[in-house]
Design a protein around this motif. Structure first.
Motif, PDB file in Angstrom:
ATOM      1  N   LEU A  48       0.863  -1.167   0.000  1.00 43.32           N
ATOM      2  CA  LEU A  48       0.000   0.000   0.000  1.00 43.32           C
ATOM      3  C   LEU A  48       0.906   1.225   0.000  1.00 43.32           C
ATOM      4  O   LEU A  48       1.747   1.380   0.887  1.00 43.32           O
ATOM      5  CB  LEU A  48      -0.890   0.032   1.244  1.00 43.32           C
ATOM      6  CG  LEU A  48      -2.174  -0.791   1.244  1.00 43.32           C
ATOM      7  CD1 LEU A  48      -1.914  -2.276   1.012  1.00 43.32           C
ATOM      8  CD2 LEU A  48      -2.921  -0.583   2.551  1.00 43.32           C
ATOM      9  N   CYS A  53      -4.226   6.083  -1.582  1.00 42.37           N
ATOM     10  CA  CYS A  53      -3.589   4.829  -1.178  1.00 42.37           C
ATOM     11  C   CYS A  53      -3.681   3.868  -2.358  1.00 42.37           C
ATOM     12  O   CYS A  53      -4.758   3.349  -2.650  1.00 42.37           O
ATOM     13  CB  CYS A  53      -4.303   4.267   0.039  1.00 42.37           C
ATOM     14  SG  CYS A  53      -3.734   2.629   0.556  1.00 42.37           S
ATOM     15  N   VAL A  62      -2.930   0.394  -4.113  1.00 49.58           N
ATOM     16  CA  VAL A  62      -2.690  -0.998  -3.729  1.00 49.58           C
ATOM     17  C   VAL A  62      -2.024  -1.735  -4.881  1.00 49.58           C
ATOM     18  O   VAL A  62      -2.436  -1.593  -6.038  1.00 49.58           O
ATOM     19  CB  VAL A  62      -4.009  -1.686  -3.361  1.00 49.58           C
ATOM     20  CG1 VAL A  62      -3.773  -3.146  -2.981  1.00 49.58           C
ATOM     21  CG2 VAL A  62      -4.703  -0.940  -2.226  1.00 49.58           C
ATOM     22  N   ILE A  69      -8.122  -4.367  -5.367  1.00 46.34           N
ATOM     23  CA  ILE A  69      -8.683  -3.662  -4.221  1.00 46.34           C
ATOM     24  C   ILE A  69     -10.085  -4.168  -3.904  1.00 46.34           C
ATOM     25  O   ILE A  69     -10.564  -4.034  -2.771  1.00 46.34           O
ATOM     26  CB  ILE A  69      -8.659  -2.133  -4.474  1.00 46.34           C
ATOM     27  CG1 ILE A  69      -8.793  -1.369  -3.151  1.00 46.34           C
ATOM     28  CG2 ILE A  69      -9.721  -1.716  -5.478  1.00 46.34           C
ATOM     29  CD1 ILE A  69      -8.518   0.120  -3.279  1.00 46.34           C
ATOM     30  N   LEU A  85     -10.475  -6.485  -0.934  1.00 45.25           N
ATOM     31  CA  LEU A  85     -10.090  -5.912   0.342  1.00 45.25           C
ATOM     32  C   LEU A  85     -11.180  -5.037   0.933  1.00 45.25           C
ATOM     33  O   LEU A  85     -11.893  -4.338   0.214  1.00 45.25           O
ATOM     34  CB  LEU A  85      -8.832  -5.060   0.175  1.00 45.25           C
ATOM     35  CG  LEU A  85      -7.592  -5.749  -0.402  1.00 45.25           C
ATOM     36  CD1 LEU A  85      -6.541  -4.712  -0.756  1.00 45.25           C
ATOM     37  CD2 LEU A  85      -7.049  -6.761   0.582  1.00 45.25           C
ATOM     38  N   MET A 116     -11.128  -1.699   3.039  1.00 49.29           N
ATOM     39  CA  MET A 116     -10.120  -0.653   3.219  1.00 49.29           C
ATOM     40  C   MET A 116     -10.518   0.315   4.319  1.00 49.29           C
ATOM     41  O   MET A 116     -11.717   0.546   4.559  1.00 49.29           O
ATOM     42  CB  MET A 116      -9.943   0.146   1.915  1.00 49.29           C
ATOM     43  CG  MET A 116      -9.532  -0.669   0.705  1.00 49.29           C
ATOM     44  SD  MET A 116      -7.859  -1.323   0.838  1.00 49.29           S
ATOM     45  CE  MET A 116      -6.893   0.191   0.901  1.00 49.29           C
ATOM     46  N   ARG A 142     -13.206   4.870  -3.525  1.00 51.30           N
ATOM     47  CA  ARG A 142     -12.331   3.867  -4.125  1.00 51.30           C
ATOM     48  C   ARG A 142     -12.472   3.918  -5.641  1.00 51.30           C
ATOM     49  O   ARG A 142     -13.582   4.040  -6.154  1.00 51.30           O
ATOM     50  CB  ARG A 142     -12.747   2.486  -3.610  1.00 51.30           C
ATOM     51  CG  ARG A 142     -11.764   1.384  -3.784  1.00 51.30           C
ATOM     52  CD  ARG A 142     -12.332   0.117  -3.173  1.00 51.30           C
ATOM     53  NE  ARG A 142     -13.339  -0.479  -4.051  1.00 51.30           N
ATOM     54  CZ  ARG A 142     -14.119  -1.499  -3.707  1.00 51.30           C
ATOM     55  NH1 ARG A 142     -14.031  -2.024  -2.501  1.00 51.30           N
ATOM     56  NH2 ARG A 142     -14.978  -2.003  -4.557  1.00 51.30           N
ATOM     57  N   ALA A 172      -7.547   3.761  -3.148  1.00 53.40           N
ATOM     58  CA  ALA A 172      -8.532   4.312  -2.217  1.00 53.40           C
ATOM     59  C   ALA A 172      -8.134   5.738  -1.874  1.00 53.40           C
ATOM     60  O   ALA A 172      -6.958   6.095  -1.922  1.00 53.40           O
ATOM     61  CB  ALA A 172      -8.590   3.467  -0.950  1.00 53.40           C
ATOM     62  N   CYS A 177      -3.260   4.220   5.692  1.00 51.19           N
ATOM     63  CA  CYS A 177      -4.167   3.414   4.911  1.00 51.19           C
ATOM     64  C   CYS A 177      -4.012   1.956   5.356  1.00 51.19           C
ATOM     65  O   CYS A 177      -2.883   1.508   5.592  1.00 51.19           O
ATOM     66  CB  CYS A 177      -3.787   3.593   3.443  1.00 51.19           C
ATOM     67  SG  CYS A 177      -4.542   2.474   2.307  1.00 51.19           S
ATOM     68  N   ALA A 186      -5.583  -2.252   4.892  1.00 56.40           N
ATOM     69  CA  ALA A 186      -6.369  -3.199   4.093  1.00 56.40           C
ATOM     70  C   ALA A 186      -6.551  -4.492   4.869  1.00 56.40           C
ATOM     71  O   ALA A 186      -5.614  -4.990   5.505  1.00 56.40           O
ATOM     72  CB  ALA A 186      -5.674  -3.472   2.771  1.00 56.40           C
ATOM     73  N   TYR A 226      -6.376  -5.624  10.614  1.00 52.04           N
ATOM     74  CA  TYR A 226      -5.907  -5.222   9.287  1.00 52.04           C
ATOM     75  C   TYR A 226      -4.513  -5.790   9.053  1.00 52.04           C
ATOM     76  O   TYR A 226      -3.607  -5.636   9.881  1.00 52.04           O
ATOM     77  CB  TYR A 226      -5.908  -3.701   9.162  1.00 52.04           C
ATOM     78  CG  TYR A 226      -7.312  -3.157   9.032  1.00 52.04           C
ATOM     79  CD1 TYR A 226      -8.089  -2.913  10.160  1.00 52.04           C
ATOM     80  CD2 TYR A 226      -7.876  -2.920   7.783  1.00 52.04           C
ATOM     81  CE1 TYR A 226      -9.392  -2.451  10.046  1.00 52.04           C
ATOM     82  CE2 TYR A 226      -9.171  -2.452   7.655  1.00 52.04           C
ATOM     83  CZ  TYR A 226      -9.923  -2.220   8.794  1.00 52.04           C
ATOM     84  OH  TYR A 226     -11.212  -1.767   8.677  1.00 52.04           O
TER      85      TYR A 226
END
Length: 127
Positions: free
Chosen positions: A4, A22, A24, A29, A32, A34, A72, A79, A96, A98, A114
Protein backbone atom coordinates in the motif's frame (compact mmCIF):
# COMPACT_ATOMS: atom_id res chain seq x y z
CA UNK A 1 3.49 -9.20 -2.37
CA UNK A 2 0.79 -6.79 -1.29
CA UNK A 3 1.87 -3.18 -0.86
CA UNK A 4 0.00 0.00 0.00
CA UNK A 5 1.56 3.27 -1.12
CA UNK A 6 0.18 6.48 0.31
CA UNK A 7 0.46 10.00 -1.01
CA UNK A 8 -1.03 13.40 -0.27
CA UNK A 9 0.90 14.50 2.80
CA UNK A 10 0.49 18.17 3.58
CA UNK A 11 0.39 21.13 5.93
CA UNK A 12 -2.79 23.17 5.61
CA UNK A 13 -4.77 25.77 7.51
CA UNK A 14 -8.03 25.40 9.39
CA UNK A 15 -10.90 25.03 6.98
CA UNK A 16 -8.79 23.76 4.10
CA UNK A 17 -9.22 20.51 2.22
CA UNK A 18 -6.77 17.72 1.49
CA UNK A 19 -7.03 14.37 -0.27
CA UNK A 20 -4.96 11.33 0.64
CA UNK A 21 -4.44 8.47 -1.81
CA UNK A 22 -3.59 4.83 -1.18
CA UNK A 23 -2.55 2.77 -4.19
CA UNK A 24 -2.69 -1.00 -3.73
CA UNK A 25 -0.41 -3.39 -5.58
CA UNK A 26 -0.31 -7.17 -5.54
CA UNK A 27 -4.05 -7.75 -5.06
CA UNK A 28 -7.26 -6.30 -6.51
CA UNK A 29 -8.68 -3.66 -4.22
CA UNK A 30 -12.07 -5.34 -4.66
CA UNK A 31 -10.70 -8.24 -2.58
CA UNK A 32 -10.09 -5.91 0.34
CA UNK A 33 -11.94 -4.00 2.98
CA UNK A 34 -10.12 -0.65 3.22
CA UNK A 35 -9.82 1.91 5.98
CA UNK A 36 -7.96 4.98 7.08
CA UNK A 37 -6.60 5.28 10.61
CA UNK A 38 -4.75 8.11 12.25
CA UNK A 39 -2.19 8.21 14.99
CA UNK A 40 -0.93 10.86 17.36
CA UNK A 41 1.90 10.21 19.82
CA UNK A 42 0.71 8.68 23.06
CA UNK A 43 -2.42 7.16 21.57
CA UNK A 44 -3.21 4.07 19.53
CA UNK A 45 -4.23 4.18 15.90
CA UNK A 46 -7.80 5.39 15.63
CA UNK A 47 -10.33 4.53 12.95
CA UNK A 48 -11.20 7.47 10.71
CA UNK A 49 -13.08 5.97 7.76
CA UNK A 50 -13.74 2.59 6.19
CA UNK A 51 -15.19 1.12 3.03
CA UNK A 52 -16.35 -2.45 2.65
CA UNK A 53 -15.17 -4.97 0.10
CA UNK A 54 -18.11 -4.28 -2.21
CA UNK A 55 -17.69 -0.55 -1.86
CA UNK A 56 -21.34 -0.25 -0.85
CA UNK A 57 -20.74 0.37 2.85
CA UNK A 58 -18.84 3.28 4.32
CA UNK A 59 -18.51 4.55 7.86
CA UNK A 60 -16.68 7.31 9.66
CA UNK A 61 -15.35 8.50 12.98
CA UNK A 62 -18.04 10.70 14.47
CA UNK A 63 -16.08 13.92 14.14
CA UNK A 64 -15.28 13.10 10.52
CA UNK A 65 -18.85 12.59 9.37
CA UNK A 66 -19.91 15.28 6.95
CA UNK A 67 -16.32 16.44 6.49
CA UNK A 68 -14.44 13.37 5.22
CA UNK A 69 -15.28 11.00 2.38
CA UNK A 70 -13.70 7.64 1.71
CA UNK A 71 -13.82 6.50 -1.88
CA UNK A 72 -12.33 3.87 -4.12
CA UNK A 73 -11.34 3.76 -7.79
CA UNK A 74 -11.28 0.10 -8.75
CA UNK A 75 -9.69 0.76 -12.13
CA UNK A 76 -6.76 2.50 -10.43
CA UNK A 77 -6.70 0.07 -7.50
CA UNK A 78 -6.65 3.13 -5.28
CA UNK A 79 -8.53 4.31 -2.22
CA UNK A 80 -8.91 7.94 -1.24
CA UNK A 81 -9.68 9.97 1.84
CA UNK A 82 -11.08 13.33 0.92
CA UNK A 83 -10.87 15.62 3.93
CA UNK A 84 -12.66 18.95 4.15
CA UNK A 85 -13.17 21.65 6.77
CA UNK A 86 -9.97 20.50 8.42
CA UNK A 87 -9.36 21.35 12.08
CA UNK A 88 -6.18 21.44 14.16
CA UNK A 89 -7.40 18.32 16.00
CA UNK A 90 -7.22 16.43 12.69
CA UNK A 91 -3.45 16.77 12.84
CA UNK A 92 -2.01 13.24 12.85
CA UNK A 93 -0.17 10.68 10.84
CA UNK A 94 -2.71 8.97 8.62
CA UNK A 95 -2.41 5.32 7.63
CA UNK A 96 -4.17 3.41 4.91
CA UNK A 97 -5.07 -0.14 5.92
CA UNK A 98 -6.37 -3.20 4.09
CA UNK A 99 -8.09 -6.26 5.47
CA UNK A 100 -7.94 -9.34 3.26
CA UNK A 101 -9.57 -11.63 5.84
CA UNK A 102 -12.98 -9.99 6.17
CA UNK A 103 -15.18 -11.89 3.74
CA UNK A 104 -18.40 -10.38 4.95
CA UNK A 105 -19.32 -7.08 3.36
CA UNK A 106 -18.53 -5.13 6.48
CA UNK A 107 -16.03 -2.79 8.11
CA UNK A 108 -13.74 -3.37 11.07
CA UNK A 109 -13.09 -0.49 13.42
CA UNK A 110 -10.04 -1.68 15.34
CA UNK A 111 -6.59 -1.61 13.81
CA UNK A 112 -5.54 -5.13 14.84
CA UNK A 113 -7.34 -7.21 12.17
CA UNK A 114 -5.91 -5.22 9.29
CA UNK A 115 -3.08 -7.16 7.68
CA UNK A 116 -1.64 -4.60 5.28
CA UNK A 117 -0.62 -1.02 6.02
CA UNK A 118 0.67 1.97 4.16
CA UNK A 119 3.76 3.82 5.28
CA UNK A 120 1.80 6.68 6.83
CA UNK A 121 1.45 10.26 5.72
CA UNK A 122 1.54 13.34 7.92
CA UNK A 123 -1.32 15.80 7.93
CA UNK A 124 -0.79 19.02 9.86
CA UNK A 125 -3.57 21.57 10.29
CA UNK A 126 -2.63 24.94 11.69
CA UNK A 127 -5.05 27.35 13.34
Amino acid sequence: QVQLLESGEGSVETGDSLTLSCTVSGIPITDLSMAWFRHVPGDERRFVAGISRSGKLTDYLGSAKGRFTIARDDAKNTAYLQMGSLRPEDTAKYYCAADSTLFLDSIRYHFEPYDYWGQGTQVTVSS
